[in-house]
Design a protein around this motif. Structure first.
Motif: not given
Length: 369
Positions: A266, A274-275, A288, A319, A325
């Motif tokens: 990240i 969120r990923v 996560d 994602m 992003d």
């Protein structure tokens, strides 16, 4: 022996529903009187001492609605609260309570038979402040029925490391997990420590070797690109962007758990919400991405079952964010099992934080095999 088969060798002694979810997320659904029950220690000991004689006797059971909107069946005699799995309003409470009388009578007989032959490892969680004398009283009440082995589970905290269970008495095995699930959200299981614990406890109790959970222990269910990959959002406003592959459940089988795992990086500039990993629509266990960790590799994963009667299930990453992003992934795998394999973090060199599109893809081509 597969991990799922070992999970069948355990039965919960209540506390809350957490271990029932451990078994579910591990891919098995064994029956058990206390599997999805809240059972205070004193009431459990009292019930064991009399063989739960009044459990399910006429007038003992009541139906109540939990704060989460689910019907629970309450035993007045032993203060046991069992999750029926029925949402409030989905069934007539009078019909449900009659069903519970029959179901619990069957499960009570089965539990007493299991206690008599000592065939199952009995699991009980203990809080930090639980005195040893209380567990000793529980063991005494269990052993009055037969030679069962007890698994005494405590929480180690964030410094947990995968260490094997240990025998602390002739019929007592002890081990630790990182944390317990919240009392009212027992489904929020930290699955990896639990799987390591029950596997090593089963091996110790039965004189067998622990399951190999290291690299290469599981055959891939399907090949996936394992090199460095860049994932960018596709929307102007925060929304789901999926980076998945559709798989055919018929090729895998719907009675097993499968897990997708990968390492993600990240960036410091990431602004998404969120990923996460995906292994089918219904997740059994997962981890996560921790968005507070930037500029380093961390593993994300999800386990699930393939649903029967559908043509395709998604496997990969998701994602929630915008087209501003992006994140990176490396070392994707999809294989049978409830948790990912162990492994060291990648050592691959990352691209500069900000690189224009054409130069970025040129950089990628120069680094990938």
């Amino acid at each position: 022996m597969r991990l799922s088969e070992r999970l069948h060798g355990f039965r919960s002694l209540g506390d809350n529903c957490e271990f029932g979810f451990v078994q579910r997320y591990g891919g098995v659904e064994p029956s058990g009187l206390l599997r999805f029950s809240y059972t205070p220690m004193e009431d459990l000991i009292r019930g064991l001492r009399c063989g739960f004689a009044d459990f399910g006797a006429p007038g003992d059971l009541r139906i109540a609605v939990s704060a989460g909107g689910t019907y629970y069946c309450h035993s007045v005699a032993y203060n046991i609260w069992a999750n029926t799995g029925h949402p409030a309003g989905s069934i007539d409470p009078e019909v449900l309570v009659e069903r519970e009388y029959g179901r619990l009578a069957h499960l009570k007989r089965k539990m007493l038979d299991d206690l008599a032959d000592g065939s199952k490892i009995l699991v009980r969680k203990l809080g930090r402040d639980t005195p040893d004398s209380e567990f000793a009283r529980l063991a005494e009440a269990v052993w009055a029925h037969g030679p069962s082995t007890l698994l005494r589970v405590t929480a180690a905290g964030p410094d947990w490391r995968p260490e094997p269970a240990r025998r602390i008495a002739d019929r007592v095995i002890a081990g630790q997990v990182r944390r317990f699930a919240p009392t009212e959200q027992a489904w929020e299981v930290d699955l990896e420590p639990w799987i390591h614990l029950v596997d090593s406890a089963y091996a110790l109790a039965h004189g067998q070797a622990p399951t190999d959970l290291g690299a290469g222990a599981f055959a891939d269910a399907l090949p996936l690109p394992s090199g460095l990959r860049r994932h960018a959002g596709r929307h102007r406003t925060p929304a789901l962007s999926a980076y998945t592959r559709a798989v055919d459940p018929a090729d895998l089988g719907t009675d097993r758990a499968y897990v997708f795992s990968t390492w993600v990086w990240i960036p410091e500039t990431f602004g998404g919400e969120r990923v996460f990993a995906v292994a089918g629509h219904g997740r059994l266990g997962w981890r996560d991405a921790d968005l507070s960790r930037r500029g380093c590799w961390q593993r994300v994963w999800a386990a699930g079952r393939m649903r029967p009667g559908v043509d395709r299930e998604p496997v990969g990453l998701g994602m929630i964010g915008t087209r501003q992003d992006q994140f990176w992934s490396f070392g994707a795998r999809f294989h049978e099992g409830p948790i990912p394999e162990e492994g060291a973090a990648p050592t691959v060199r990352m691209p500069p934080a900000r690189l224009p599109g054409r130069r970025l893809f040129g950089w990628l081509r120069s680094k990938l095999p």
